[in-house]
Enzyme design. Structure first.
Site, PDB file in Angstrom:
ATOM      1  N   ASP A  98      35.989  42.184  32.630  1.00 57.09           N
ATOM      2  CA  ASP A  98      37.630  41.811  32.109  1.00 57.09           C
ATOM      3  C   ASP A  98      36.848  40.126  31.402  1.00 57.09           C
ATOM      4  O   ASP A  98      37.592  39.528  30.925  1.00 57.09           O
ATOM      5  CB  ASP A  98      37.733  40.941  33.519  1.00 57.09           C
ATOM      6  CG  ASP A  98      38.857  42.371  34.389  1.00 57.09           C
ATOM      7  OD1 ASP A  98      38.219  43.420  33.159  1.00 57.09           O
ATOM      8  OD2 ASP A  98      38.735  42.560  35.561  1.00 57.09           O
TER       9      ASP A  98
ATOM     10  N   GLU B  76      33.885  34.989  40.347  1.00 60.59           N
ATOM     11  CA  GLU B  76      34.747  36.013  41.405  1.00 60.59           C
ATOM     12  C   GLU B  76      33.914  36.525  42.192  1.00 60.59           C
ATOM     13  O   GLU B  76      34.851  36.958  43.280  1.00 60.59           O
ATOM     14  CB  GLU B  76      35.007  36.680  40.053  1.00 60.59           C
ATOM     15  CG  GLU B  76      36.463  38.209  40.403  1.00 60.59           C
ATOM     16  CD  GLU B  76      37.956  37.831  39.220  1.00 60.59           C
ATOM     17  OE1 GLU B  76      37.409  36.515  38.834  1.00 60.59           O
ATOM     18  OE2 GLU B  76      38.422  38.400  39.636  1.00 60.59           O
TER      19      GLU B  76
ATOM     20  N   SER C  67      44.175  38.263  34.940  1.00 59.91           N
ATOM     21  CA  SER C  67      44.619  36.753  34.804  1.00 59.91           C
ATOM     22  C   SER C  67      43.741  35.532  35.429  1.00 59.91           C
ATOM     23  O   SER C  67      43.411  34.654  35.246  1.00 59.91           O
ATOM     24  CB  SER C  67      46.182  36.550  35.922  1.00 59.91           C
ATOM     25  OG  SER C  67      46.147  37.133  37.412  1.00 59.91           O
ATOM     26  N   SER C  68      42.588  36.696  36.561  1.00 61.89           N
ATOM     27  CA  SER C  68      41.493  35.961  36.860  1.00 61.89           C
ATOM     28  C   SER C  68      40.345  35.256  36.052  1.00 61.89           C
ATOM     29  O   SER C  68      40.043  34.443  35.798  1.00 61.89           O
ATOM     30  CB  SER C  68      41.088  36.088  38.376  1.00 61.89           C
ATOM     31  OG  SER C  68      40.675  37.556  38.148  1.00 61.89           O
TER      32      SER C  68
END
Ligand code: GLA
Length: 362
Positions: free
Chosen positions: A161, A149, A116-117
């Site tokens: 990701d 991140e 989700s991040s």
């Protein structure tokens, strides 16, 4: 509440990005290794407009939380830290970013290991790129998102990701060499589909456990005299290492080999190669459980149930582990039935799982 209600005027632009599920190649990206994610249907949407009071204002519809950034040298916490990080990094690249009103709405589950991040970071960067017409490509978006991140949310993650969210779609698998960023977009095999079930176990140890595993891998590479564990292909080379470094390194080496094997058979997809793909997913789970020690009992239970179910080629935990979701490769057309049956069995063990793919609730 929508953008208009929160900010009193309509948005000027909007962009979105998907979450991802990793099919194979877990904990390999920060070892310069190989990964094989695909996008999930759940997405995060960011709407943008300019703010007139000189401050950034971020609103999450899902959390019903508004954060205003009053000082640019103070990183906010929670969802706002990812957005703030993206904006700061763009400024550091030399772009002038005006004060923004930003509205987030997402269907990507938080805390299930489905990125989700990354979806939030990539959607934010896409929206700003669109608003200001910035000359940034999709790989650069992924790289900026990863730095957001690491530098602003404090997670020493690899690049899988963000690359998956920026470059993958739900119809293809994205094979990625995380060292060179060389990649191949491979059509999803027609005889198969994926099932993703959340175990309902929160990933409480994910932060500390993740950084610890990363440190162990760096130490193992140093002792073996290589730049990264990716540089070793024969797992017997790990025998000289002390425990637990030996098992950690063995996971990374065997996992990289599994991804490369899937890449080789991927061109000739038929029933037998799907079986082999599934076996490699099962082997990946065993390795994550026994050598890398990032599984938890509930994930082992759920994966075990999936693996025993007819129509399932293979199943494993997905993402960093310590809780979160499992992914299974199953016969095409059978995903929904398999997912409901397994969820029912799993929830009888006192857990509260949830089917995430095939997606039903939006
Ligand atoms: C998290 C990280 C990724 C990757 C996986 C494990 O999702 O963000 O970079 O390391 O864990 O494969």
């Amino acid at each position: 509440m929508n953008f208009q209600k929160i900010f009193g005027k309509p948005p000027e632009t909007e962009a979105s990005a998907p979450g991802r599920v990793n099919l194979l190649g877990e904990h390999t990206d920060y070892n310069d290794g190989f990964v094989l994610p695909t996008a999930i249907p759940q997405r995060t949407t960011v709407q943008l407009g300019s703010s007139t009071d000189g401050h950034h204002h971020f609103y999450s519809e899902d959390l019903d939380e508004r954060v205003s950034v009053l000082e640019s040298n103070h990183t906010p916490s929670g969802f706002a830290s990812y957005i703030f990080g993206c904006i700061q990094l763009l400024q550091k690249q030399g772009y002038t970013i005006p004060s923004l009103n930003l509205h987030v709405k997402s269907t990507v589950p938080i805390g299930s290991g489905l990125s989700s991040s990354a979806a939030l970071e990539v959607a934010t960067l896409r929206a700003v790129r669109q608003l200001l017409n910035l000359p940034i490509n999709d790989v650069e978006i992924a790289q900026l998102a990863q730095q957001a991140e690491i530098q602003y949310a404090g997670v020493q993650c690899g690049i899988m990701d963000q690359m998956a969210s920026s470059l993958a779609d739900t119809e293809h698998m994205l094979f990625l060499d995380t060292r060179s960023l060389e990649r191949r977009v491979i059509p999803f095999p027609s005889g198969a589909e994926i099932v993703v079930i959340d175990s309902g176990v929160p990933r409480t140890l994910a932060g500390s456990g993740y950084n610890q595993r990363r440190g162990e891998c760096e130490e193992a590479a140093r002792l073996l005299g290589v730049k990264a564990l990716r540089d070793i292909t024969d797992s017997s080379a790990t025998e000289v290492l002390p425990e637990p470094l030996r098992r950690r390194a063995r996971h990374v080496i065997t996992e990289n080999n599994r991804v490369l094997e899937v890449l080789q058979i991927v061109e000739t997809f038929h029933e037998t190669s799907l079986q082999r793909f599934g076996e490699l997913m099962n082997a990946s789970h065993a390795s994550l459980r026994d050598d890398y020690e990032v599984s938890v009992p509930a994930l082992d239970t759920l994966v075990g149930m999936l693996q025993k179910t007819a129509g399932v080629f293979g199943a494993r935990l997905t993402g960093a582990g310590f809780g979160g979701a499992c992914v299974a490769l199953v016969a095409a057309g059978e995903g929904r039935g398999i997912a409901s049956n397994v969820l029912e069995q799993y929830n009888q063990t006192g857990n509260t799982g949830r089917i995430l793919v095939p997606a039903t609730d939006f």
